[in-house]
Write an enzyme that holds these catalytic residues in place. Structure first.
Site, PDB file in Angstrom:
ATOM      1  N   ARG A 126      -1.193  -1.956  -7.055  1.00  0.00           N
ATOM      2  CA  ARG A 126      -1.475  -3.064  -6.121  1.00  0.00           C
ATOM      3  C   ARG A 126      -2.448  -4.053  -6.781  1.00  0.00           C
ATOM      4  NH1 ARG A 126      -1.724  -4.495  -0.536  1.00  0.00           N
ATOM      5  NH2 ARG A 126      -3.821  -4.854   0.298  1.00  0.00           N
ATOM      6  N   LYS A 131      -2.169  -2.530   7.851  1.00  0.00           N
ATOM      7  CA  LYS A 131      -3.276  -1.995   8.633  1.00  0.00           C
ATOM      8  C   LYS A 131      -3.311  -2.651  10.011  1.00  0.00           C
ATOM      9  CE  LYS A 131      -6.437  -0.698   4.897  1.00  0.00           C
ATOM     10  NZ  LYS A 131      -7.745  -0.926   4.292  1.00  0.00           N
ATOM     11  N   ARG A 183       0.841  -1.200   0.000  1.00  0.00           N
ATOM     12  CA  ARG A 183       0.000   0.000   0.000  1.00  0.00           C
ATOM     13  C   ARG A 183       0.876   1.250   0.000  1.00  0.00           C
ATOM     14  NH1 ARG A 183      -2.140  -3.539   4.019  1.00  0.00           N
ATOM     15  NH2 ARG A 183      -4.260  -4.251   3.555  1.00  0.00           N
ATOM     16  N   HIS A 225      -2.746   2.481  -5.914  1.00  0.00           N
ATOM     17  CA  HIS A 225      -3.593   1.317  -5.619  1.00  0.00           C
ATOM     18  C   HIS A 225      -3.848   0.486  -6.876  1.00  0.00           C
ATOM     19  CE1 HIS A 225      -5.513  -0.305  -2.068  1.00  0.00           C
ATOM     20  NE2 HIS A 225      -6.471  -0.766  -2.844  1.00  0.00           N
TER      21      HIS A 225
END
Length: 298
Positions: free
Chosen positions: A247, A176, A152, A244
């Site tokens: 990703r 996270k 990320r 993103h």
């Protein structure tokens, strides 16, 4: 803005920050959602006590948000915030039951992840010219690391020199909720990373981030967004061009080349397989393409 009628808000935010260790970005989302909800209760229903808040009040707020044009996805996030908040109130004994039991979330049409085609990614690294200076070197390496690891934006910006393990050719990242995971990288990419770190410009005292500007300061999210968009625009016509998307490209290309779903889940740092399963659709499309080309009855 503090809501004096609802002092239960701050202990909940403290719990998310210190016990759940949520990021500043996530904390801000929770805080904004809750402050909006409590402000609505104060203005429309004269700030009822927390144990008097019913599902009717909540549905009334959600209906107003929907009428205001808020998307189903955003409404679902607010519902999730309220569920967490009321669950915490029950856990701490402030409430005996949650008003959320009869609140249903609106259906969200699942959007397929946007990704850059594999040959376009090859084009980016083999034929796109990056400027021959520290900025160009940084931008190319950031793009490479995004695509090779699927990390990320926040994980990349906060990546420390100590998280590079050259001996094992791997990178340790904090995802996270401060969850740690190990990402393998090629020996060639690790050599490039170590060389980059050795050549870093004079930096401010105490800065340990791998990626820095020519002035030695850590990269900022806005600048990373800008140069990722600029370089992807040279190889793809997809509308969304962001970190993103790289990703998504990492995950999609792994799946299309036969990677196991569980392995991709671990690499992405997803907490459940459900989040990773969005990438299987692209694999099915790939299988259809192979079938059309190879099967005699297709």
């Amino acid at each position: 803005m503090p809501i004096p009628q609802y002092p239960q808000l701050q202990p909940f935010l403290d719990y998310l920050k210190f016990e759940k260790r949520y990021s500043q970005h996530t904390l801000l989302s929770y805080q904004n959602d809750l402050e909006q909800f409590f402000a609505y209760l104060a203005s429309q229903f004269d700030a009822p006590a927390l144990n008097k808040v019913t599902s009717m009040y909540i549905r009334s707020w959600l209906a107003e948000l929907k009428e205001g044009g808020l998307s189903s996805k955003s409404i679902n996030r607010k519902i999730s915030t309220l569920r967490s908040f009321f669950k915490y109130q029950m856990k701490t004994g402030s409430l005996e039951q949650t008003p959320m039991t009869t609140v249903t979330a609106p259906r969200v049409n699942k959007r397929l992840p946007v990704f850059v085609e594999q040959n376009d990614m090859a084009l980016l690294f083999e034929h796109v010219a990056f400027s021959d200076d520290w900025q160009g070197r940084t931008e190319r390496l950031v793009l490479e690391l995004f695509y090779h690891t699927g990390m990320r934006l926040s994980e990349l910006i906060n990546l420390k020199e100590s998280q590079l393990d050259a001996a094992q050719s791997q990178v340790k990242v904090l995802g996270k909720g401060n969850k740690e995971r190990i990402l393998p990288v090629s020996a060639e990419l690790m050599r490039t990373l170590k060389g980059y770190v050795q050549d870093k410009p004079i930096k401010e005292s105490g800065i340990q981030q791998v990626f820095v500007t020519e002035k030695g300061k850590p990269l900022q999210p806005r600048s990373v967004y800008a140069f990722v968009k600029k370089h992807l625009a040279q190889v793809t016509t997809i509308q969304k061009k962001s970190p993103h998307v790289l990703r998504h490209s990492f995950a999609t290309h792994l799946m299309n080349n036969g990677a196991e779903l569980n392995a991709v889940k671990e690499l992405l740092g997803h907490s459940s397989l459900a989040a990773t399963q969005i990438y299987t659709h692209n694999t099915i499309e790939k299988l259809k393409e192979v079938f059309q080309k190879a099967h005699p009855k297709a």
